[in-house]
Motif scaffolding. Sequence first.
Motif, short mmCIF file in Angstrom:
data_model
loop_
_atom_site.label_atom_id
_atom_site.label_comp_id
_atom_site.label_asym_id
_atom_site.label_seq_id
_atom_site.Cartn_x
_atom_site.Cartn_y
_atom_site.Cartn_z
N ILE A 9 0.84 -1.20 0.00
CA ILE A 9 0.00 0.00 0.00
C ILE A 9 0.87 1.25 0.00
CG2 ILE A 9 -1.67 1.34 1.33
CD1 ILE A 9 -2.83 -1.28 2.35
N VAL A 10 1.89 1.26 0.84
CA VAL A 10 2.80 2.40 0.92
C VAL A 10 3.48 2.63 -0.42
CG1 VAL A 10 4.93 3.28 1.95
CG2 VAL A 10 3.20 2.20 3.40
N ASP A 11 3.95 1.55 -1.03
CA ASP A 11 4.64 1.66 -2.31
C ASP A 11 3.72 2.24 -3.39
OD1 ASP A 11 7.09 1.03 -3.91
OD2 ASP A 11 5.65 -0.19 -5.02
N ILE A 12 2.48 1.78 -3.44
CA ILE A 12 1.52 2.28 -4.43
C ILE A 12 1.26 3.77 -4.23
CG2 ILE A 12 -0.88 2.16 -5.21
CD1 ILE A 12 -0.78 -0.85 -4.63
N LEU A 13 1.06 4.15 -2.97
CA LEU A 13 0.73 5.55 -2.68
C LEU A 13 1.86 6.51 -3.01
CD1 LEU A 13 -1.26 5.23 0.67
CD2 LEU A 13 -2.17 5.57 -1.63
N THR A 14 3.11 6.05 -2.95
CA THR A 14 4.23 6.95 -3.25
C THR A 14 4.26 7.38 -4.71
OG1 THR A 14 5.76 5.09 -3.64
CG2 THR A 14 5.70 6.04 -1.40
N GLN A 39 7.98 10.16 7.54
CA GLN A 39 8.74 9.13 6.83
C GLN A 39 8.11 8.82 5.48
OE1 GLN A 39 11.76 8.00 7.74
NE2 GLN A 39 11.52 9.51 9.40
N PHE A 40 6.76 8.86 5.43
CA PHE A 40 6.09 8.65 4.15
C PHE A 40 6.39 9.82 3.21
CE2 PHE A 40 2.55 9.35 1.24
CZ PHE A 40 2.51 8.11 0.59
#
Length: 361
Positions: A9-14, A39-40
């Motif tokens: 999820i984090v990778d997609i949102l970046t 951090q995000f």
Amino acid sequence: MSRLPQEIIVDILTYLPAKSLIRFKCVCRSWRSLISDPQFAKLHLKRAYEDENMNRQRLLVATDPLYSVDFEAASDGDNGNALVKLPYPNAESHNDSFAVGLFLGSCDGIVCILDEVDNVVLWNPSTRESKKLPGPSSFLNKDFSTGLGYDSSTDDYKMVIASSATATGSDQIMVEVFTLKTNTWRTVQGSLSGITLGGRYEGVFWNGALLWLGKQEGGAAHDLDVIVPFDIEEEKFMEAVPLPNHFYTAFLSISGNCLCVLGQLKPSGSCFEAWLASEYGVETSWKRLFAFPVDKLYLDCYSTEMWLTKKGEVLVDNRGCPGKLTLYHPVEDARKLLKVENDGDPFYDSAIYTESLVSLC
């Protein structure tokens, strides 16, 4: 989405633009917490710098109204998304008026502004967050060079003002440094032996240093001979590096991860060239990208910003020709004009910034 691992999820949102992520804070509490995490914000910014397919560079134009210009969209012919009006930042209250005087620096999506009443303000145009800084000592009464950079050793942003005038007339130069975490200014002394900074000039932050243009002692009156680096972590000047050619007028910018210098060559300024360097140092290796007669572009002393698009077009902000931005392709000899509204001062300033979620808190 809830069934996906958190790291996916984090990778997609970046990959998403800042504007979308700000809206997505309303999806749920967990997303609000994630997107608000510093951090995000760093991961999102890192993606923007490393992924060549990303398009997060913008030109901030201090017209009235204020504009954010997506010059890559304009280069691709997407004029509907190229120009976006922005509300003016307000660092004190929502009722007070605010107008941009000068841009003093830009780094990681944060822009430093000198307003019309000499307040210094940090602003993130993507998040609309702003912060008024305490005033520096007396830089407004002198010729000065400015810049905003990031100190990775302390995870802090620093605003730098270098005065090109000294009381003693020696090689010493007064440098004022503001650190965001301490919210204070302090003065450090630097030395520029035989080099003069190029007056009021907004520095470019690249590979840990602020870079300004300067003149080597003994050169012609208008030549810009060297790049003057100021190490953000060490807070001191580094050894100056010669420009790849002698420029009559010049601009520094970043193209991808490379340093770019664009400008008119001496003696008459009739030729325009662009050079690129992937590494910086005394033995910097420069590569000439292109050259063409300067009359292909409208340039004057009021031109304030230049940039290279991914297609190799030169972006020129001619604030001396009110409301006109030019994209020129040197190979195809093709020109595009972008017109912005302006009910304010015709001689406005401009700055390049990266859309980001970096916070000023």
